[in-house]
Write an enzyme that holds these catalytic residues in place. Sequence first.
Site, PDB file in Angstrom:
ATOM      1  N   VAL A 159       0.865  -1.175   0.000  1.00 11.03           N
ATOM      2  CA  VAL A 159       0.000   0.000   0.000  1.00 11.03           C
ATOM      3  C   VAL A 159       0.907   1.231   0.000  1.00 11.03           C
ATOM      4  O   VAL A 159       1.813   1.338   0.830  1.00 11.03           O
ATOM      5  CB  VAL A 159      -0.891  -0.016   1.266  1.00 11.03           C
ATOM      6  CG1 VAL A 159      -1.655   1.284   1.406  1.00 11.03           C
ATOM      7  CG2 VAL A 159      -1.856  -1.196   1.225  1.00 11.03           C
ATOM      8  N   CYS A 160       0.682   2.140  -0.921  1.00  7.63           N
ATOM      9  CA  CYS A 160       1.535   3.338  -1.007  1.00  7.63           C
ATOM     10  C   CYS A 160       1.377   4.205   0.238  1.00  7.63           C
ATOM     11  O   CYS A 160       0.260   4.576   0.619  1.00  7.63           O
ATOM     12  CB  CYS A 160       1.165   4.167  -2.232  1.00  7.63           C
ATOM     13  SG  CYS A 160       1.962   5.792  -2.224  1.00  7.63           S
TER      14      CYS A 160
END
Lengths: 130, 130
Positions: free
Chosen positions: A77-78
Amino acid sequence: MKFGIMVSEGPYTHQASDSAYNFAKAALEKGHEIYRVFFYHDGVNNGTAFTTPPQDDRNIVNRWSELAQQHNLDLVVCVAAAQRRGIVDADEQKRHGKSGNNLAPGFRISGLGQLVEAGIQCDRLVTFGD
Amino acid sequence: MMDEMDMEEGGVVKKFMFVNRKAPHGTIYALEGLEVVLISAAFDQDVSLAFCDDGVYELKKGQDTKGIGVKNFSPTYRALEGYDIEKLYVEKESLEARGLTEDDLLVDVQVLSSAELGALMDEQDVVISF
């Protein structure tokens, strides 16, 4: 073949995450490698453990967690996109003094470099978005 | 795939094209897309940017976002040169459909027809669109 996957939309509103999941599952069944799944834009919302859909609907988040566990998938997940949208792991909770954390099992939070690196390392980078 | 790539300093150099399709404001895609572009500069890849559809508005001169209370990030496009990102392509048809010319844009670009841009996309190793 070695695939990288980018998911750019959140769960339920868009088909993107469902399609990415079906693609990843089919590719793995055919013996391909999934190098990484990178969640960006609203796609980071696929990583919140607080997701509670009605019982007769699919649980998109749990489905990813289970696939990750079965195939040792790297679900990223960024961090910047996640911070904007309130997706937080235990470390981020501590760092930013938040009241809780919600990153689902099998996901990890990391930087955008992980997306570029997936593009470099994979034979194909496949985007599921709008 | 490996033999198709140039090897430099022991690393792989791939052709990355970031395709910008959305207006700068109204959604976050343009801003978060630009964040990926900036990160990609750290990986010493062969990076180019394409602007088509409403994405051509991202490069419009004289953007003023005060009225909508969001950051005007358009000056960042002018800084791309400093990151050695100098290949910017704009689709001719998209400009024309919006009554814009090259003079309306805040950076130097190469204007390509839809067919030319398509041919260029075909040459890429990695295409990521926002």
